[in-house]
Design a protein around this motif. Structure first.
Motif, PDB file in Angstrom:
ATOM      1  N   PHE A   1     -44.971 -53.284 -23.083  1.00 22.84           N
ATOM      2  CA  PHE A   1     -44.172 -52.287 -21.952  1.00 22.84           C
ATOM      3  C   PHE A   1     -42.973 -51.641 -22.607  1.00 22.84           C
ATOM      4  CE2 PHE A   1     -40.558 -52.008 -18.974  1.00 22.84           C
ATOM      5  CZ  PHE A   1     -41.166 -51.205 -18.044  1.00 22.84           C
ATOM      6  N   ALA A   2     -42.484 -52.299 -23.406  1.00 21.04           N
ATOM      7  CA  ALA A   2     -40.948 -51.839 -24.109  1.00 21.04           C
ATOM      8  C   ALA A   2     -41.343 -50.776 -24.954  1.00 21.04           C
ATOM      9  CB  ALA A   2     -40.195 -52.776 -24.854  1.00 21.04           C
ATOM     10  N   VAL A   3     -42.541 -50.819 -25.646  1.00 21.05           N
ATOM     11  CA  VAL A   3     -42.894 -49.561 -26.696  1.00 21.05           C
ATOM     12  C   VAL A   3     -43.482 -48.623 -25.940  1.00 21.05           C
ATOM     13  CG1 VAL A   3     -44.746 -49.137 -28.424  1.00 21.05           C
ATOM     14  CG2 VAL A   3     -43.321 -51.279 -28.477  1.00 21.05           C
ATOM     15  N   GLY A   4     -44.019 -48.895 -24.881  1.00 17.77           N
ATOM     16  CA  GLY A   4     -44.610 -47.775 -23.854  1.00 17.77           C
ATOM     17  C   GLY A   4     -43.358 -46.974 -23.224  1.00 17.77           C
ATOM     18  N   LEU A   5     -42.404 -47.854 -22.797  1.00 19.05           N
ATOM     19  CA  LEU A   5     -41.181 -47.264 -22.196  1.00 19.05           C
ATOM     20  C   LEU A   5     -40.550 -46.393 -23.172  1.00 19.05           C
ATOM     21  CD1 LEU A   5     -39.326 -47.193 -19.739  1.00 19.05           C
ATOM     22  CD2 LEU A   5     -38.053 -49.255 -20.701  1.00 19.05           C
ATOM     23  N   ALA A   6     -40.354 -46.923 -24.447  1.00 20.11           N
ATOM     24  CA  ALA A   6     -39.681 -45.829 -25.460  1.00 20.11           C
ATOM     25  C   ALA A   6     -40.439 -44.867 -25.968  1.00 20.11           C
ATOM     26  CB  ALA A   6     -39.149 -46.828 -26.614  1.00 20.11           C
ATOM     27  N   HIS A   7     -41.734 -44.701 -25.827  1.00 15.20           N
ATOM     28  CA  HIS A   7     -42.580 -43.855 -26.606  1.00 15.20           C
ATOM     29  C   HIS A   7     -42.326 -42.338 -26.027  1.00 15.20           C
ATOM     30  CE1 HIS A   7     -46.168 -41.476 -27.691  1.00 15.20           C
ATOM     31  NE2 HIS A   7     -46.328 -42.546 -28.780  1.00 15.20           N
ATOM     32  N   PRO A   8     -42.154 -42.018 -24.570  1.00 15.72           N
ATOM     33  CA  PRO A   8     -41.842 -40.811 -24.316  1.00 15.72           C
ATOM     34  C   PRO A   8     -40.667 -39.927 -24.977  1.00 15.72           C
ATOM     35  CG  PRO A   8     -42.575 -41.833 -22.597  1.00 15.72           C
ATOM     36  CD  PRO A   8     -42.235 -42.860 -23.704  1.00 15.72           C
ATOM     37  N   PHE A   9     -39.635 -40.949 -25.178  1.00 15.36           N
ATOM     38  CA  PHE A   9     -38.198 -40.571 -25.964  1.00 15.36           C
ATOM     39  C   PHE A   9     -38.297 -40.237 -27.326  1.00 15.36           C
ATOM     40  CE2 PHE A   9     -37.392 -42.970 -21.828  1.00 15.36           C
ATOM     41  CZ  PHE A   9     -36.456 -41.959 -21.389  1.00 15.36           C
ATOM     42  N   MET A  10     -39.388 -40.828 -27.972  1.00 18.04           N
ATOM     43  CA  MET A  10     -39.566 -40.856 -29.448  1.00 18.04           C
ATOM     44  C   MET A  10     -39.916 -39.538 -30.290  1.00 18.04           C
ATOM     45  SD  MET A  10     -38.570 -43.828 -29.882  1.00 18.04           S
ATOM     46  CE  MET A  10     -38.976 -44.179 -31.461  1.00 18.04           C
ATOM     47  N   GLY A  11     -40.165 -38.356 -29.285  1.00 18.95           N
ATOM     48  CA  GLY A  11     -40.546 -37.410 -29.988  1.00 18.95           C
ATOM     49  C   GLY A  11     -40.194 -35.886 -29.121  1.00 18.95           C
ATOM     50  N   LEU A  12     -39.933 -34.869 -29.866  1.00 21.46           N
ATOM     51  CA  LEU A  12     -39.497 -33.869 -29.072  1.00 21.46           C
ATOM     52  C   LEU A  12     -40.636 -33.247 -28.078  1.00 21.46           C
ATOM     53  CD1 LEU A  12     -37.170 -31.888 -28.743  1.00 21.46           C
ATOM     54  CD2 LEU A  12     -37.833 -30.521 -30.680  1.00 21.46           C
ATOM     55  N   ASP A  13     -41.929 -33.374 -28.632  1.00 21.86           N
ATOM     56  CA  ASP A  13     -42.777 -32.819 -27.941  1.00 21.86           C
ATOM     57  C   ASP A  13     -43.164 -33.217 -26.382  1.00 21.86           C
ATOM     58  OD1 ASP A  13     -43.785 -35.179 -28.979  1.00 21.86           O
ATOM     59  OD2 ASP A  13     -45.595 -34.343 -30.017  1.00 21.86           O
ATOM     60  N   HIS A  14     -42.929 -34.733 -26.450  1.00 19.58           N
ATOM     61  CA  HIS A  14     -43.253 -35.408 -25.168  1.00 19.58           C
ATOM     62  C   HIS A  14     -42.015 -35.174 -24.243  1.00 19.58           C
ATOM     63  CE1 HIS A  14     -45.528 -37.785 -22.535  1.00 19.58           C
ATOM     64  NE2 HIS A  14     -44.474 -38.431 -22.321  1.00 19.58           N
ATOM     65  N   LEU A  15     -40.832 -35.362 -25.063  1.00 17.75           N
ATOM     66  CA  LEU A  15     -39.510 -34.964 -24.225  1.00 17.75           C
ATOM     67  C   LEU A  15     -39.229 -33.607 -23.528  1.00 17.75           C
ATOM     68  CD1 LEU A  15     -36.222 -36.685 -25.213  1.00 17.75           C
ATOM     69  CD2 LEU A  15     -36.327 -34.352 -24.731  1.00 17.75           C
ATOM     70  N   LEU A  16     -39.497 -32.795 -24.159  1.00 14.79           N
ATOM     71  CA  LEU A  16     -39.358 -31.376 -23.911  1.00 14.79           C
ATOM     72  C   LEU A  16     -40.509 -30.945 -22.663  1.00 14.79           C
ATOM     73  CD1 LEU A  16     -38.870 -29.007 -26.799  1.00 14.79           C
ATOM     74  CD2 LEU A  16     -37.379 -29.796 -25.263  1.00 14.79           C
ATOM     75  N   ALA A  17     -41.537 -31.619 -22.965  1.00 11.98           N
ATOM     76  CA  ALA A  17     -42.761 -31.474 -21.743  1.00 11.98           C
ATOM     77  C   ALA A  17     -42.379 -32.030 -20.581  1.00 11.98           C
ATOM     78  CB  ALA A  17     -44.052 -31.984 -21.989  1.00 11.98           C
ATOM     79  N   MET A  18     -41.825 -33.495 -20.431  1.00 13.91           N
ATOM     80  CA  MET A  18     -41.524 -33.847 -19.386  1.00 13.91           C
ATOM     81  C   MET A  18     -40.286 -33.353 -18.740  1.00 13.91           C
ATOM     82  SD  MET A  18     -43.292 -36.572 -19.302  1.00 13.91           S
ATOM     83  CE  MET A  18     -44.417 -35.317 -20.214  1.00 13.91           C
ATOM     84  N   VAL A  19     -39.259 -32.978 -19.299  1.00  7.70           N
ATOM     85  CA  VAL A  19     -37.969 -32.211 -18.918  1.00  7.70           C
ATOM     86  C   VAL A  19     -38.566 -30.779 -18.285  1.00  7.70           C
ATOM     87  CG1 VAL A  19     -35.682 -31.283 -19.464  1.00  7.70           C
ATOM     88  CG2 VAL A  19     -36.375 -33.253 -20.132  1.00  7.70           C
ATOM     89  N   ALA A  20     -39.387 -30.304 -18.849  1.00  6.91           N
ATOM     90  CA  ALA A  20     -40.106 -28.838 -18.427  1.00  6.91           C
ATOM     91  C   ALA A  20     -40.466 -29.079 -17.092  1.00  6.91           C
ATOM     92  CB  ALA A  20     -40.811 -28.160 -19.394  1.00  6.91           C
ATOM     93  N   VAL A  21     -41.327 -30.166 -17.160  1.00  4.91           N
ATOM     94  CA  VAL A  21     -42.075 -30.399 -15.732  1.00  4.91           C
ATOM     95  C   VAL A  21     -41.193 -30.584 -14.598  1.00  4.91           C
ATOM     96  CG1 VAL A  21     -43.525 -31.689 -14.355  1.00  4.91           C
ATOM     97  CG2 VAL A  21     -44.182 -30.885 -16.720  1.00  4.91           C
ATOM     98  N   GLY A  22     -39.896 -31.299 -14.670  1.00  6.62           N
ATOM     99  CA  GLY A  22     -38.988 -31.575 -13.885  1.00  6.62           C
ATOM    100  C   GLY A  22     -38.275 -30.443 -13.499  1.00  6.62           C
ATOM    101  N   ILE A  23     -37.843 -29.479 -14.532  1.00  7.12           N
ATOM    102  CA  ILE A  23     -37.192 -28.280 -14.165  1.00  7.12           C
ATOM    103  C   ILE A  23     -38.003 -27.416 -13.457  1.00  7.12           C
ATOM    104  CG2 ILE A  23     -36.198 -26.084 -15.239  1.00  7.12           C
ATOM    105  CD1 ILE A  23     -35.315 -27.879 -17.630  1.00  7.12           C
TER     106      ILE A  23
END
Length: 196
Positions: free
Chosen positions: A33-55
């Motif tokens: 769980f902890a690794v899965g939870l951290a994973h989206p924050f570990m790379g710019l690609d995923h981080l930007l995609a998630m934030v963009a979907v929210g925006i």
């Protein structure tokens, strides 16, 4: 801050953050769980995609559908991970993930020119690639359920940040939101160039 200085600062930050070493999907095995939870924050690609979907969801979708973007993304994230776990081969995953950031930046730039169904379909396709990468990285013998719960919760948190950013962008001059969208799109193109 003047518009030109702001854009120059954002451009420099984008170039610094889009190095190949800043990618979340490195092919290493992950678990828990902890690794899965951290994973989206570990790379710019995923981080930007998630934030963009929210925006995009906050600034484009009608009020009654604002959570539809994140909900579709989370559902298809799971489908993508299960697809990888089933051994189905999805070609060009890493370039697809990088291209997804560019696509989401373009969706933000085109704002209301993309219909609800078309926009949610693009969000679903983007999520499939991100989810596939997550599923492909789970080490054999580890709990998929715990890992999936973690990356889904982490992704939802980033969607929430995007929704909040969307609220803030609606209060700022239009050029700020368009600049953010253009920088996201450009970041995706730079990431794509490093993966081809």
């Amino acid at each position: 801050m003047k518009k030109s200085n702001f854009l120059q600062s954002l451009g420099a930050a984008t170039l610094l953050l889009t190095t190949a070493s800043a990618q979340a999907h490195t092919g290493h095995g992950t678990e828990g769980f902890a690794v899965g939870l951290a994973h989206p924050f570990m790379g710019l690609d995923h981080l930007l995609a998630m934030v963009a979907v929210g925006i995009w969801s906050m600034t484009v979708l009608p009020k009654a559908f604002r959570l539809a973007g994140p909900m579709v993304f989370i559902a298809m994230l799971l489908v993508g991970a299960l697809t990888a776990m089933a051994g189905v081969v999805l070609p060009q995953v890493e370039p697809g993930i990088a291209a997804s950031v560019a696509v989401l930046g373009a969706m933000l730039l085109m704002a209301r020119h993309i219909g609800l169904v078309a926009g949610l379909t693009m969000v679903a396709v983007v999520a499939l690639f991100h989810g596939y990468a997550h599923g492909a990285e789970l080490a054999a013998g580890h709990s998929f359920a715990a890992y999936a719960a973690g990356f889904m919760l982490g992704s939802a948190a980033l969607h929430g940040a995007g929704l909040g950013a969307g609220v803030a962008l609606q209060r700022l001059p239009v050029w700020v939101g368009r600049s953010v969208a253009a920088l996201m799109g450009a970041s995706g193109l730079v990431m794509l160039a490093t993966r081809l």
